[in-house]
Design a protein around this motif. Structure first.
Motif, PDB file in Angstrom:
ATOM      1  N   ALA A  55       0.818  -1.219   0.000  1.00 19.36           N
ATOM      2  CA  ALA A  55       0.000   0.000   0.000  1.00 19.36           C
ATOM      3  C   ALA A  55       0.849   1.264   0.000  1.00 19.36           C
ATOM      4  N   THR A  56       2.142   1.133   0.277  1.00 23.14           N
ATOM      5  CA  THR A  56       3.032   2.294   0.367  1.00 23.14           C
ATOM      6  C   THR A  56       3.774   2.590  -0.936  1.00 23.14           C
ATOM      7  N   LYS A  57       3.537   1.802  -1.983  1.00 20.76           N
ATOM      8  CA  LYS A  57       4.216   2.045  -3.265  1.00 20.76           C
ATOM      9  C   LYS A  57       3.803   3.397  -3.832  1.00 20.76           C
ATOM     10  N   ASP A  58       4.741   4.088  -4.499  1.00 19.09           N
ATOM     11  CA  ASP A  58       4.438   5.413  -5.062  1.00 19.09           C
ATOM     12  C   ASP A  58       3.610   5.336  -6.336  1.00 19.09           C
ATOM     13  N   LEU A  59       3.546   4.180  -6.945  1.00 24.12           N
ATOM     14  CA  LEU A  59       2.775   3.989  -8.171  1.00 24.12           C
ATOM     15  C   LEU A  59       1.983   2.690  -8.045  1.00 24.12           C
ATOM     16  N   PHE A  60       0.712   2.746  -8.311  1.00 21.81           N
ATOM     17  CA  PHE A  60      -0.178   1.595  -8.288  1.00 21.81           C
ATOM     18  C   PHE A  60      -0.141   0.811  -6.965  1.00 21.81           C
ATOM     19  N   PRO A  61      -0.287   1.489  -5.828  1.00 15.94           N
ATOM     20  CA  PRO A  61      -0.268   0.790  -4.541  1.00 15.94           C
ATOM     21  C   PRO A  61      -1.404  -0.224  -4.434  1.00 15.94           C
ATOM     22  N   SER A  62      -1.094  -1.346  -3.811  1.00 14.52           N
ATOM     23  CA  SER A  62      -2.041  -2.431  -3.503  1.00 14.52           C
ATOM     24  C   SER A  62      -2.626  -3.143  -4.722  1.00 14.52           C
ATOM     25  N   LEU A  63      -2.124  -2.847  -5.918  1.00 11.61           N
ATOM     26  CA  LEU A  63      -2.590  -3.558  -7.105  1.00 11.61           C
ATOM     27  C   LEU A  63      -1.717  -4.786  -7.354  1.00 11.61           C
ATOM     28  N   TYR A  64      -2.187  -5.661  -8.209  1.00  9.34           N
ATOM     29  CA  TYR A  64      -1.511  -6.926  -8.493  1.00  9.34           C
ATOM     30  C   TYR A  64      -0.710  -6.836  -9.793  1.00  9.34           C
ATOM     31  N   ASP A  65       0.368  -7.627  -9.861  1.00  3.87           N
ATOM     32  CA  ASP A  65       1.229  -7.618 -11.038  1.00  3.87           C
ATOM     33  C   ASP A  65       1.823  -9.005 -11.251  1.00  3.87           C
ATOM     34  N   MET A  66       1.940  -9.409 -12.507  1.00  2.04           N
ATOM     35  CA  MET A  66       2.590 -10.668 -12.857  1.00  2.04           C
ATOM     36  C   MET A  66       4.084 -10.476 -13.115  1.00  2.04           C
ATOM     37  N   PHE A  67       4.530  -9.235 -13.068  1.00  2.00           N
ATOM     38  CA  PHE A  67       5.925  -8.942 -13.367  1.00  2.00           C
ATOM     39  C   PHE A  67       6.643  -8.410 -12.134  1.00  2.00           C
ATOM     40  N   VAL A  68       7.852  -8.881 -11.923  1.00  2.00           N
ATOM     41  CA  VAL A  68       8.772  -8.219 -11.005  1.00  2.00           C
ATOM     42  C   VAL A  68       9.309  -7.067 -11.834  1.00  2.00           C
ATOM     43  N   ALA A  69       9.090  -5.854 -11.379  1.00  5.18           N
ATOM     44  CA  ALA A  69       9.410  -4.715 -12.228  1.00  5.18           C
ATOM     45  C   ALA A  69      10.026  -3.590 -11.417  1.00  5.18           C
ATOM     46  N   GLY A  70      10.727  -2.726 -12.122  1.00  2.87           N
ATOM     47  CA  GLY A  70      11.313  -1.587 -11.443  1.00  2.87           C
ATOM     48  C   GLY A  70      11.930  -0.615 -12.423  1.00  2.87           C
ATOM     49  N   THR A  71      12.187   0.561 -11.903  1.00  3.91           N
ATOM     50  CA  THR A  71      12.795   1.631 -12.686  1.00  3.91           C
ATOM     51  C   THR A  71      14.288   1.382 -12.848  1.00  3.91           C
ATOM     52  N   VAL A  72      14.773   1.577 -14.058  1.00  2.00           N
ATOM     53  CA  VAL A  72      16.204   1.479 -14.336  1.00  2.00           C
ATOM     54  C   VAL A  72      16.856   2.758 -13.799  1.00  2.00           C
ATOM     55  N   GLU A  73      17.890   2.604 -13.019  1.00  2.00           N
ATOM     56  CA  GLU A  73      18.583   3.762 -12.450  1.00  2.00           C
ATOM     57  C   GLU A  73      19.465   4.430 -13.503  1.00  2.00           C
ATOM     58  N   ALA A  74      19.813   5.677 -13.280  1.00  2.00           N
ATOM     59  CA  ALA A  74      20.654   6.433 -14.210  1.00  2.00           C
ATOM     60  C   ALA A  74      21.950   5.683 -14.492  1.00  2.00           C
ATOM     61  N   GLY A  75      22.257   5.512 -15.776  1.00  2.00           N
ATOM     62  CA  GLY A  75      23.485   4.852 -16.185  1.00  2.00           C
ATOM     63  C   GLY A  75      23.460   3.335 -16.107  1.00  2.00           C
ATOM     64  N   GLU A  76      22.386   2.759 -15.625  1.00  2.00           N
ATOM     65  CA  GLU A  76      22.272   1.307 -15.466  1.00  2.00           C
ATOM     66  C   GLU A  76      21.734   0.690 -16.757  1.00  2.00           C
ATOM     67  N   SER A  77      22.180  -0.500 -17.103  1.00  2.00           N
ATOM     68  CA  SER A  77      21.645  -1.196 -18.276  1.00  2.00           C
ATOM     69  C   SER A  77      20.336  -1.878 -17.896  1.00  2.00           C
ATOM     70  N   TYR A  78      19.531  -2.175 -18.903  1.00  2.00           N
ATOM     71  CA  TYR A  78      18.293  -2.909 -18.654  1.00  2.00           C
ATOM     72  C   TYR A  78      18.588  -4.243 -17.966  1.00  2.00           C
ATOM     73  N   GLU A  79      19.561  -4.978 -18.479  1.00  2.00           N
ATOM     74  CA  GLU A  79      19.860  -6.302 -17.929  1.00  2.00           C
ATOM     75  C   GLU A  79      20.326  -6.216 -16.476  1.00  2.00           C
ATOM     76  N   SER A  80      21.193  -5.258 -16.172  1.00  2.00           N
ATOM     77  CA  SER A  80      21.650  -5.088 -14.782  1.00  2.00           C
ATOM     78  C   SER A  80      20.486  -4.750 -13.861  1.00  2.00           C
ATOM     79  N   ALA A  81      19.583  -3.910 -14.348  1.00  2.00           N
ATOM     80  CA  ALA A  81      18.408  -3.546 -13.548  1.00  2.00           C
ATOM     81  C   ALA A  81      17.525  -4.773 -13.308  1.00  2.00           C
ATOM     82  N   ALA A  82      17.370  -5.616 -14.314  1.00  2.00           N
ATOM     83  CA  ALA A  82      16.551  -6.824 -14.166  1.00  2.00           C
ATOM     84  C   ALA A  82      17.155  -7.769 -13.126  1.00  2.00           C
ATOM     85  N   VAL A  83      18.456  -7.963 -13.184  1.00  2.00           N
ATOM     86  CA  VAL A  83      19.138  -8.813 -12.204  1.00  2.00           C
ATOM     87  C   VAL A  83      18.952  -8.237 -10.798  1.00  2.00           C
TER      88      VAL A  83
END
Length: 167
Positions: A55-83
């Motif tokens: 419920a404390t998430k800044d985007l879509f709190p308390s909703l359901y998702d089939m994906f483990v997901a997140g924002t890629v940080e500055a300078g980070e590659s997509y693959e590194s962010a996924a890991v």
């Protein structure tokens, strides 16, 4: 005591080229286009891990998702962010990522270039309490028909529909 610096994220154009960097809060506030990773975690039986966001998430709190997901940080590659996201959110590491597709999501609350991956994992799931309130594996069919009546995050629902079309 030193205050933690807020994370920086890359802002990208429609072709996914970096055009600047801002804080995560500025990106949210100004609805700036950024980069995201989304990883579908399946077990060897083909069941998909679905979870409810806290419920404390800044985007879509308390909703359901089939994906483990997140924002890629500055300078980070997509693959590194996924890991990183897999390890942080569900305790999964040392597993090969399979890249599935790239998707540009444009919704009323977020806009992001999203790199979508899949992993197969039969080990334990150790959820991050600040990110995930509940999670279980469900069959593809149950999720495709939303048998449980989950209120899904809009970007994840769009990604899952595309996944079902492609795979």
């Amino acid at each position: 005591m030193e205050l933690m610096k807020e994370e920086l994220v890359d802002i990208v154009d429609d072709d996914d080229h970096v055009i600047g960097q801002v804080t995560r809060s500025q990106m949210r506030r100004e609805l700036l286009q950024h980069r995201v990773v989304a990883i579908l975690c399946l077990n060897s039986r083909g069941e998909i891990f679905v979870h409810r966001r806290t419920a404390t998430k800044d985007l879509f709190p308390s909703l359901y998702d089939m994906f483990v997901a997140g924002t890629v940080e500055a300078g980070e590659s997509y693959e590194s962010a996924a890991v990183r996201e897999l390890a942080e959110e569900i305790g999964v590491s040392g597993v090969p990522l399979e890249r599935l597709f790239h998707h540009l999501y444009r919704g009323p609350q977020t806009r992001a270039h999203t790199e979508v991956y899949r992993v197969i994992w039969d080990g334990p799931i150790v959820t991050q309490a600040s990110e995930i309130a509940w999670g279980e594996f469900r069959s593809r069919e149950a999720l495709a028909t939303n048998r449980d009546g989950f209120e899904l995050v809009p970007d994840g629902a769009e990604l899952f529909a595309r996944y079902l079309e492609l795979f």
